[in-house]
Motif scaffolding. Structure first.
Motif, PDB file in Angstrom:
ATOM      1  N   LEU A  55      52.195  23.428 -22.402  1.00  0.00           N
ATOM      2  CA  LEU A  55      51.346  22.350 -22.913  1.00  0.00           C
ATOM      3  C   LEU A  55      52.149  21.117 -23.315  1.00  0.00           C
ATOM      4  N   TYR A  59      51.453  17.247 -21.758  1.00  0.00           N
ATOM      5  CA  TYR A  59      51.219  16.010 -22.500  1.00  0.00           C
ATOM      6  C   TYR A  59      52.436  15.087 -22.508  1.00  0.00           C
ATOM      7  N   GLN A 243      48.451  16.679 -29.602  1.00  0.00           N
ATOM      8  CA  GLN A 243      47.531  17.083 -28.541  1.00  0.00           C
ATOM      9  C   GLN A 243      47.856  18.495 -28.047  1.00  0.00           C
ATOM     10  N   GLU A 247      45.554  22.037 -28.536  1.00  0.00           N
ATOM     11  CA  GLU A 247      45.211  22.935 -27.429  1.00  0.00           C
ATOM     12  C   GLU A 247      45.801  24.327 -27.657  1.00  0.00           C
ATOM     13  N   ALA A 250      43.492  26.056 -29.981  1.00  0.00           N
ATOM     14  CA  ALA A 250      42.283  26.474 -29.272  1.00  0.00           C
ATOM     15  C   ALA A 250      42.540  27.753 -28.476  1.00  0.00           C
ATOM     16  N   VAL A 334      38.574  19.664 -26.165  1.00  0.00           N
ATOM     17  CA  VAL A 334      39.410  20.843 -25.922  1.00  0.00           C
ATOM     18  C   VAL A 334      38.593  22.114 -26.098  1.00  0.00           C
ATOM     19  N   TYR A 335      37.757  22.136 -27.132  1.00  0.00           N
ATOM     20  CA  TYR A 335      36.949  23.336 -27.378  1.00  0.00           C
ATOM     21  C   TYR A 335      35.752  23.400 -26.418  1.00  0.00           C
TER      22      TYR A 335
END
Length: 339
Positions: A55, A59, A243, A247, A250, A334-335
């Motif tokens: 991740l 980003y 960011q 994630e 999540a 994201v969710y």
């Protein structure tokens, strides 16, 4: 004349160099960022998940992620020394707040996000101690000092029980491990999720689950230097880091099996029951990791001092980046994308 074998070596070497160049070009736009995790607690697991699932690269970051060596065989050891001055430090807010109010050499840092805002430790006793009341006049093990999260819980316990934390109970530093119970060096410990898992396996009595207290804490947080954050390039890097963090959180909440796999892969935790206990300790990780506003204010009350009174709660955090992400709809998206 060059032999066919030699030509093969030359061509192969050329392809390897070309591949290396392509990879280098592919990473040339990534922003380097040094990040340190102060421990391997469950509140830090979303950051490890972010590293495991790529991740940070997603980003636009090239993160050098440092964490302590794993306690269990088979876990991933990052293999490089702790950075002298990481760009981002992920650890408890309360200890650093106290340090800033008591230590002239403390590094000035502010919280930009948090994953641990509610007291969630367990009080575990030795055999023969069945109630919290039995701890009066006894020894309670914590980590390195009363300024730590476990020390914070110990002070809260004394207050709730109406005890003087100096004369009615012995708060013992370097005594938070089950080993201290086993060897009789303390009568109870303030146990994090990993110590709780071990204590359960060995059959020690669980005296209370502090989550029932519903008390705020300034726990695990993303911390940066205010001066570092003022630089626009650094601010952009911090935004990208948040960011990836969101994630990662999540994924932690929606994919239990992934979280358990990361615990095994990175931390070496192969015992399923043990891993489940650790994972359950992260149930309170907030979906939107705003700084622990109430925990910061309570920290200022519990560790009241002349120096602490020269500051306001707002001096210890900056929620502007997370608020930008939230108001832009990023966190909700994201969710919403979750399967």
């Amino acid at each position: 004349m060059t032999s066919r074998a030699s030509k093969h070596v030359i061509v192969r070497s050329g392809l390897l160099c070309l591949c290396a160049a392509v990879l280098a070009c592919g990473r040339s736009d990534l922003i380097p960022l040094r990040v340190e995790l102060g421990a391997r607690s469950v509140s830090k697991l979303p950051f490890v998940i972010a590293a495991d699932r790529g991740l940070y690269q997603k980003y636009g970051l090239d993160v050098e992620l440092w964490m302590p060596a794993p306690d269990f065989e088979g876990g991933i050891n990052v293999g490089f020394p702790r950075p002298t001055r990481a760009d981002i430090s992920v650890d408890g807010a309360t200890p650093h707040m106290v340090a800033m109010a008591t230590n002239a050499r403390a590094r000035p840092m502010i919280v930009i996000a948090s994953t641990d805002c509610v007291v969630r430790a367990h009080i575990v006793g030795r055999p023969g101690i069945e109630r919290l009341e039995d701890l009066e006049g006894k020894r309670l093990g914590i980590s390195s000092g009363t300024h730590t999260t476990t020390g914070f819980v110990a002070l809260l316990l004394a207050e709730r029980m109406g005890w003087d934390p100096v004369h009615d109970i012995s708060i013992m530093t370097n005594g938070r491990d089950v080993e201290a119970l086993r060897e009789g060096r303390v009568d109870a410990i303030v146990a994090s999720e990993r110590r709780l898992a071990e204590a359960r396996q060995e059959g020690y009595p669980i005296l209370t689950d502090t989550r029932a207290w519903n008390v705020p804490v300034a726990g695990n947080s993303v911390r940066v230097e205010p001066a570092w954050l003022e630089d626009e390039a650094n601010r952009d890097a911090a935004r990208r880091f948040l960011q990836a963090t969101v994630e990662g959180i999540a994924l932690f909440h929606r994919d239990r099996e992934l979280a358990l796999q990361v615990l095994e892969k990175w931390h070496g935790i192969t015992d399923r029951a043990y891993a489940e206990t650790v994972y359950e300790g992260g149930a309170a990780i907030p979906r939107k990791p705003y700084p622990c506003y109430d925990g910061i204010r309570l920290t200022m009350e519990v560790y009241d001092s002349h120096e602490m009174r020269t500051r306001t709660a707002e001096d210890f955090y900056d929620d502007s980046l997370l608020r930008e992400l939230d108001e832009s709809g990023f966190i909700d998206s994201v969710y919403a994308a979750a399967p």
